[in-house]
Design an enzyme around this catalytic site. Structure first.
Site, PDB file in Angstrom:
ATOM      1  N   ASP A 163      -2.077 -18.543   3.423  1.00  0.00           N
ATOM      2  CA  ASP A 163      -3.198 -19.331   2.935  1.00  0.00           C
ATOM      3  C   ASP A 163      -3.694 -20.295   4.006  1.00  0.00           C
ATOM      4  O   ASP A 163      -4.910 -20.464   4.198  1.00  0.00           O
ATOM      5  CB  ASP A 163      -2.846 -20.069   1.644  1.00  0.00           C
ATOM      6  CG  ASP A 163      -1.430 -20.621   1.624  1.00  0.00           C
ATOM      7  OD1 ASP A 163      -0.663 -20.368   2.570  1.00  0.00           O
ATOM      8  OD2 ASP A 163      -1.089 -21.301   0.642  1.00  0.00           O
TER       9      ASP A 163
ATOM     10  N   ASP B 139      -4.985  -6.827   6.216  1.00  0.00           N
ATOM     11  CA  ASP B 139      -6.221  -6.244   5.716  1.00  0.00           C
ATOM     12  C   ASP B 139      -7.221  -7.356   5.393  1.00  0.00           C
ATOM     13  O   ASP B 139      -8.402  -7.298   5.766  1.00  0.00           O
ATOM     14  CB  ASP B 139      -5.911  -5.409   4.472  1.00  0.00           C
ATOM     15  CG  ASP B 139      -7.068  -4.530   4.034  1.00  0.00           C
ATOM     16  OD1 ASP B 139      -8.104  -4.502   4.718  1.00  0.00           O
ATOM     17  OD2 ASP B 139      -6.931  -3.871   2.984  1.00  0.00           O
TER      18      ASP B 139
ATOM     19  N   LYS C  74       4.229 -15.316   3.731  1.00  0.00           N
ATOM     20  CA  LYS C  74       4.237 -16.189   2.543  1.00  0.00           C
ATOM     21  C   LYS C  74       5.696 -16.467   2.183  1.00  0.00           C
ATOM     22  O   LYS C  74       6.156 -16.213   1.079  1.00  0.00           O
ATOM     23  CB  LYS C  74       3.476 -15.515   1.397  1.00  0.00           C
ATOM     24  CG  LYS C  74       3.159 -16.432   0.214  1.00  0.00           C
ATOM     25  CD  LYS C  74       2.263 -17.586   0.557  1.00  0.00           C
ATOM     26  CE  LYS C  74       1.923 -18.405  -0.692  1.00  0.00           C
ATOM     27  NZ  LYS C  74       1.207 -19.660  -0.364  1.00  0.00           N
TER      28      LYS C  74
ATOM     29  N   TYR D 226       0.808  -1.213   0.000  1.00  0.00           N
ATOM     30  CA  TYR D 226       0.000   0.000   0.000  1.00  0.00           C
ATOM     31  C   TYR D 226       0.850   1.274   0.000  1.00  0.00           C
ATOM     32  O   TYR D 226       0.337   2.356  -0.294  1.00  0.00           O
ATOM     33  CB  TYR D 226      -0.937   0.026   1.209  1.00  0.00           C
ATOM     34  CG  TYR D 226      -1.975  -1.082   1.232  1.00  0.00           C
ATOM     35  CD1 TYR D 226      -2.074  -2.007   0.201  1.00  0.00           C
ATOM     36  CD2 TYR D 226      -2.851  -1.211   2.291  1.00  0.00           C
ATOM     37  CE1 TYR D 226      -3.009  -3.018   0.221  1.00  0.00           C
ATOM     38  CE2 TYR D 226      -3.810  -2.220   2.328  1.00  0.00           C
ATOM     39  CZ  TYR D 226      -3.878  -3.121   1.290  1.00  0.00           C
ATOM     40  OH  TYR D 226      -4.814  -4.119   1.315  1.00  0.00           O
TER      41      TYR D 226
END
Length: 330
Positions: free
Chosen positions: A197, A221, A165, A119
């Site tokens: 995940d 988020d 990740k 972001y």
């Protein structure tokens, strides 16, 4: 005296912040609340989602109480309401976004890094029509949010689940290295790592296993919305965005919900729970925070709004909270 900059924003933002301010001003606490333009309305009025006067007021305040941003007609526009929100977070350096979730068998806290990652990275379009968004993190950025998570876990159940990740992303490998390196400083807190995940799956099938979830901006988020779904939805979810100095931002997690704006049926529970976080983290009023939290829980039981299966209006829900606090007008 607690000075609060109130940014009602768009859609249902003014409705839920009005409820929050009404309850806040009923408490035995000296507060001064000043409203300022922000979001889509500020774009229409002033051409800027975060006018300089609003930013200055936020910097000078003890806390920022924010409603919601977003208007359908500004989706995809060159200047968007969400740009004001992201800029405000960066200007106040509120790097630690706390998103608690409580429900049936669930009591977890997501600690999301808020001023780094995708972001805030470089982004743009190329001449060939492709687009790019850059995710970057420095060791210092990871360390300060990780320390915040470890310290918060000490006051809870002493478990930090760091989500990344690392099997794919270099920023996640850095994230895991830094967080693992800090664990020795918090030997009383258990640390585990999960891929994002798998974390999403576990939030759906076994949310009660989590205590503190530590993660980066984009993952936080997404996962915080998933977590909110385990406890009744976004209408109940609050957040606090904190830095090391200066004012924090306290806001509901939900969006501006323009489809129900002006109908008087918006659920103010998330805004009121954001006031709970404001009382805890900005005012150091732990007893008042607990009282208000209990009053909101009681109102959700006695007077639910349509989004959680009831028919109570925004004003009626607010009255129920005031009654639970024994501060309703005679």
């Amino acid at each position: 005296m607690l000075g609060i900059a109130c940014l009602p924003g768009d859609g249902i933002g003014p409705e839920v912040t009005a409820a929050a301010v009404r309850v806040l001003e009923s408490l035995p606490l000296e507060v001064v609340v000043e409203e300022h333009p922000f979001g889509g309305g500020a774009i229409h009025e002033l051409g800027n989602p975060l006018p300089e006067e609003t930013l200055s007021a936020c910097r000078a305040a003890d806390a920022v109480l924010l409603g919601a941003v977003g208007l359908p007609e500004l989706e995809g526009a060159p200047i968007r309401p969400e740009q004001g929100l992201i800029r405000l977070r960066g200007e106040l350096d509120v790097y630690a976004n706390l998103r608690p979730t409580r429900g049936d068998g669930v009591d977890l806290l997501i600690v999301r890094e808020l001023v780094g990652g995708l972001y805030f990275g470089a982004s743009g379009r190329r001449a060939d029509g492709s687009a790019f968004d850059t995710c970057e993190y420095s060791p210092a950025q990871v360390e300060r949010i990780a320390r915040r998570a470890f310290e918060l876990a000490r006051g809870r159940r002493s478990l930090v689940t760091s989500v990344d990740k690392a099997n794919v992303l270099e920023t996640s490998r850095l994230w895991r290295e830094v967080v693992s390196g800090l664990a020795a400083d918090y030997s009383d807190v258990r640390l585990e790592h999960l891929l994002v995940d798998n974390a999403g799956l576990q939030l759906v099938v076994d949310p009660g296993r989590f205590d503190v979830i530590l993660t980066e901006n984009t993952f936080g988020d997404i996962l915080s919305d998933v977590a909110a779904g385990t406890a009744g939805g976004l209408g109940l979810a609050a957040s606090a965005s904190l830095g090391d100095t200066g004012p924090g931002i306290f806001e509901p997690v939900h969006g501006s919900a323009p489809d129900i704006a002006g109908r008087g049926i918006a659920n103010p529970a998330a805004a009121l729970r954001s006031v709970v976080l404001l009382l805890r983290h900005a005012a150091d009023e732990q007893t008042l925070a607990a009282e208000l939290e209990g009053a909101v829980d009681a109102a959700l039981e006695s007077s639910p709004t349509p989004d959680v299966g009831g028919s109570t209006s925004t004003d009626e829900f607010t009255e129920a909270v005031l009654r639970a606090l024994d501060r309703a007008p005679a």
